[in-house]
Design a protein around this motif. Structure first.
Motif, PDB file in Angstrom:
ATOM      1  N   ARG A   1       7.713   3.269   5.153  1.00  0.00           N
ATOM      2  CA  ARG A   1       8.945   2.644   5.091  1.00  0.00           C
ATOM      3  C   ARG A   1      10.315   3.557   4.700  1.00  0.00           C
ATOM      4  O   ARG A   1      11.209   3.212   5.078  1.00  0.00           O
ATOM      5  CB  ARG A   1       8.823   1.247   3.992  1.00  0.00           C
ATOM      6  N   TYR A   2       9.740   4.360   3.896  1.00  0.00           N
ATOM      7  CA  TYR A   2      10.746   5.113   3.120  1.00  0.00           C
ATOM      8  C   TYR A   2      10.585   6.607   3.153  1.00  0.00           C
ATOM      9  O   TYR A   2      11.331   7.388   2.816  1.00  0.00           O
ATOM     10  CB  TYR A   2      10.732   4.977   1.653  1.00  0.00           C
TER      11      TYR A   2
ATOM     12  N   TYR B   1       5.234   6.150  -5.145  1.00  0.00           N
ATOM     13  CA  TYR B   1       4.324   5.127  -5.213  1.00  0.00           C
ATOM     14  C   TYR B   1       3.288   5.609  -6.449  1.00  0.00           C
ATOM     15  O   TYR B   1       2.718   4.582  -7.153  1.00  0.00           O
ATOM     16  CB  TYR B   1       3.699   5.022  -3.900  1.00  0.00           C
ATOM     17  N   ASP B   2       2.671   6.587  -6.535  1.00  0.00           N
ATOM     18  CA  ASP B   2       1.892   7.275  -7.111  1.00  0.00           C
ATOM     19  C   ASP B   2       2.088   6.929  -8.561  1.00  0.00           C
ATOM     20  O   ASP B   2       1.483   6.625  -9.612  1.00  0.00           O
ATOM     21  CB  ASP B   2       1.376   8.582  -6.920  1.00  0.00           C
ATOM     22  N   GLU B   3       3.445   7.372  -9.087  1.00  0.00           N
ATOM     23  CA  GLU B   3       3.806   7.354 -10.362  1.00  0.00           C
ATOM     24  C   GLU B   3       3.980   6.038 -10.910  1.00  0.00           C
ATOM     25  O   GLU B   3       3.572   5.556 -12.229  1.00  0.00           O
ATOM     26  CB  GLU B   3       5.366   8.110 -10.350  1.00  0.00           C
ATOM     27  N   ILE B   4       4.381   4.993 -10.043  1.00  0.00           N
ATOM     28  CA  ILE B   4       4.719   3.638 -10.330  1.00  0.00           C
ATOM     29  C   ILE B   4       3.298   2.936 -10.326  1.00  0.00           C
ATOM     30  O   ILE B   4       2.805   2.180 -11.401  1.00  0.00           O
ATOM     31  CB  ILE B   4       5.498   2.885  -9.379  1.00  0.00           C
ATOM     32  N   ALA B   5       2.579   2.965  -9.223  1.00  0.00           N
ATOM     33  CA  ALA B   5       1.430   2.040  -9.032  1.00  0.00           C
ATOM     34  C   ALA B   5       0.166   2.519  -9.904  1.00  0.00           C
ATOM     35  O   ALA B   5      -0.615   1.793 -10.042  1.00  0.00           O
ATOM     36  CB  ALA B   5       0.901   2.296  -7.386  1.00  0.00           C
TER      37      ALA B   5
ATOM     38  N   THR C   1       0.600  -1.023   0.181  1.00  0.00           N
ATOM     39  CA  THR C   1       0.097   0.078  -0.039  1.00  0.00           C
ATOM     40  C   THR C   1       0.852   1.199   0.213  1.00  0.00           C
ATOM     41  O   THR C   1       2.200   1.293   0.231  1.00  0.00           O
ATOM     42  CB  THR C   1      -0.973   0.039   1.213  1.00  0.00           C
ATOM     43  N   ARG C   2       0.299   2.365  -0.220  1.00  0.00           N
ATOM     44  CA  ARG C   2       0.952   3.669  -0.329  1.00  0.00           C
ATOM     45  C   ARG C   2       1.446   3.926   1.037  1.00  0.00           C
ATOM     46  O   ARG C   2       2.486   4.383   1.300  1.00  0.00           O
ATOM     47  CB  ARG C   2      -0.133   4.689  -0.864  1.00  0.00           C
TER      48      ARG C   2
ATOM     49  N   GLY D   1      11.379  -1.876  -6.658  1.00  0.00           N
ATOM     50  CA  GLY D   1      11.332  -3.585  -6.392  1.00  0.00           C
ATOM     51  C   GLY D   1      10.469  -3.811  -5.463  1.00  0.00           C
ATOM     52  O   GLY D   1       9.873  -4.899  -5.588  1.00  0.00           O
ATOM     53  N   ASP D   2       9.789  -2.972  -4.549  1.00  0.00           N
ATOM     54  CA  ASP D   2       8.862  -3.337  -3.577  1.00  0.00           C
ATOM     55  C   ASP D   2       7.524  -3.481  -4.165  1.00  0.00           C
ATOM     56  O   ASP D   2       6.776  -4.338  -3.621  1.00  0.00           O
ATOM     57  CB  ASP D   2       8.911  -2.335  -2.492  1.00  0.00           C
ATOM     58  N   LEU D   3       7.372  -2.946  -5.211  1.00  0.00           N
ATOM     59  CA  LEU D   3       5.999  -2.984  -6.153  1.00  0.00           C
ATOM     60  C   LEU D   3       5.864  -4.056  -7.144  1.00  0.00           C
ATOM     61  O   LEU D   3       5.269  -4.172  -8.054  1.00  0.00           O
ATOM     62  CB  LEU D   3       5.647  -1.590  -6.436  1.00  0.00           C
ATOM     63  N   GLY D   4       7.052  -4.783  -7.073  1.00  0.00           N
ATOM     64  CA  GLY D   4       7.222  -5.909  -7.821  1.00  0.00           C
ATOM     65  C   GLY D   4       7.579  -5.753  -9.418  1.00  0.00           C
ATOM     66  O   GLY D   4       7.558  -6.875 -10.168  1.00  0.00           O
TER      67      GLY D   4
END
Length: 294
Positions: free
Chosen positions: A67-68, A181-185, A60-61, A218-221
């Protein structure tokens, strides 16, 4: 990264922006698609492996921010731990990758380029931005259902991937772990819905990232894929420049070009470079085939 490679990347980096942020043309008409030929290795696998994110719960976001959110990056550019620049362990394979960046001036479609790849049965990986999909839904569907190509994530808003808001070529980067996160997810979710499976690879707008943002990928797979050969200088190269640059690619190269500027020299340059590389004994593979054991 070696000093020599760093110098080469810096020298060719300037063209990356143009292919993604605005129209650049050498004044030529849309490129010819070239003629079908022989010599392509038809044994290239057509089915990619299972994406890591397909077998793990979604992150999740809020988890990414926790985490970061306080992490301080130590690198900025085309290199970071885990970023892929080449295909390992090969003496003949080359990966052609084409960005479709979307947005004002960047939502065109180089049909001549894709027609040439189809005619010569040349596999490729297509990094597609969310905005380009919205502008070209029918074309995207045809590309997504063609087993010759695989679709990869080129971001939601085509932004450099930073946790501190750093810019590249005047394009503001993401500001903080949440925006990373938003840019990737965002585009990951769009592609997963359209393809039925999550994309395996990610390349940010401008290909810039910091090391913290690369870890979030990487965390987003997904795996962050950069490049070793800037094939069309951000769609600013003439056909002759594209031919010269791409034809010089060695085994293991990941070539970055663009498929969203049909008036540039990319299609004609690729149509000239591909037969040269085939004659030299090279084989073209999608990233999922060249990185399956990496």
């Amino acid at each position: 990264m070696t000093a020599g490679r760093r110098a080469v990347l810096a020298a060719m980096a300037g063209g990356l922006l143009a292919g993604c942020a605005g129209p650049k043309s050498d004044g030529s008409a849309s490129a010819s698609s070239g003629s079908p030929g022989t010599g392509v290795d038809s044994a290239v696998p057509s089915t990619p492996g299972t994406a890591p994110s397909a077998t793990r719960p979604p992150v999740t976001r809020e988890e990414i921010v926790a985490r970061y959110g306080r992490s301080v990056p130590h690198t900025w550019g085309f290199d970071a731990p885990g970023v892929v620049h080449s295909l390992p362990g090969t003496t003949r394979d080359i990966a052609l990758t084409f960005d479709a960046c979307g947005g004002p001036g960047g939502s065109g479609y180089d049909q001549a380029l894709l027609d040439f790849l189809r005619a010569r049965h040349i596999p490729a990986t297509l990094f597609i931005n969310s905005r380009w999909i919205d502008a070209n839904p029918a074309v995207f569907h045809r590309l997504a259902t063609d087993p010759l190509f695989e679709i990869a994530n080129h971001g939601t808003r085509h932004r450099p991937l930073s946790v501190t808001g750093r810019s590249a070529y005047g394009i503001p980067g993401t500001r903080g772990a949440g925006e990373v996160y938003d840019e990737i997810a965002g585009n990951q979710a769009k592609l997963t819905g359209l393809l039925g499976a999550p994309p395996r690879f990610f390349r940010s707008g401008t290909a810039y990232c910091d090391d913290v943002a690369a870890r979030i990928v990487g965390d987003l797979g997904e795996r962050f894929v950069s490049f070793s050969v800037n094939g069309d200088g951000g769609a600013t190269f003439t056909a002759e420049q594209v031919h010269t640059t791409v034809a010089s690619a060695g085994a293991g190269s990941i070539v970055l070009c663009h498929m969203n500027h049909p008036k540039g020299g990319t299609a004609r340059g690729i149509a000239r470079a591909v037969p040269h590389l085939l004659a030299a004994g090279h084989r073209f593979v999608r990233l999922s085939d060249g990185l399956h054991s990496a």
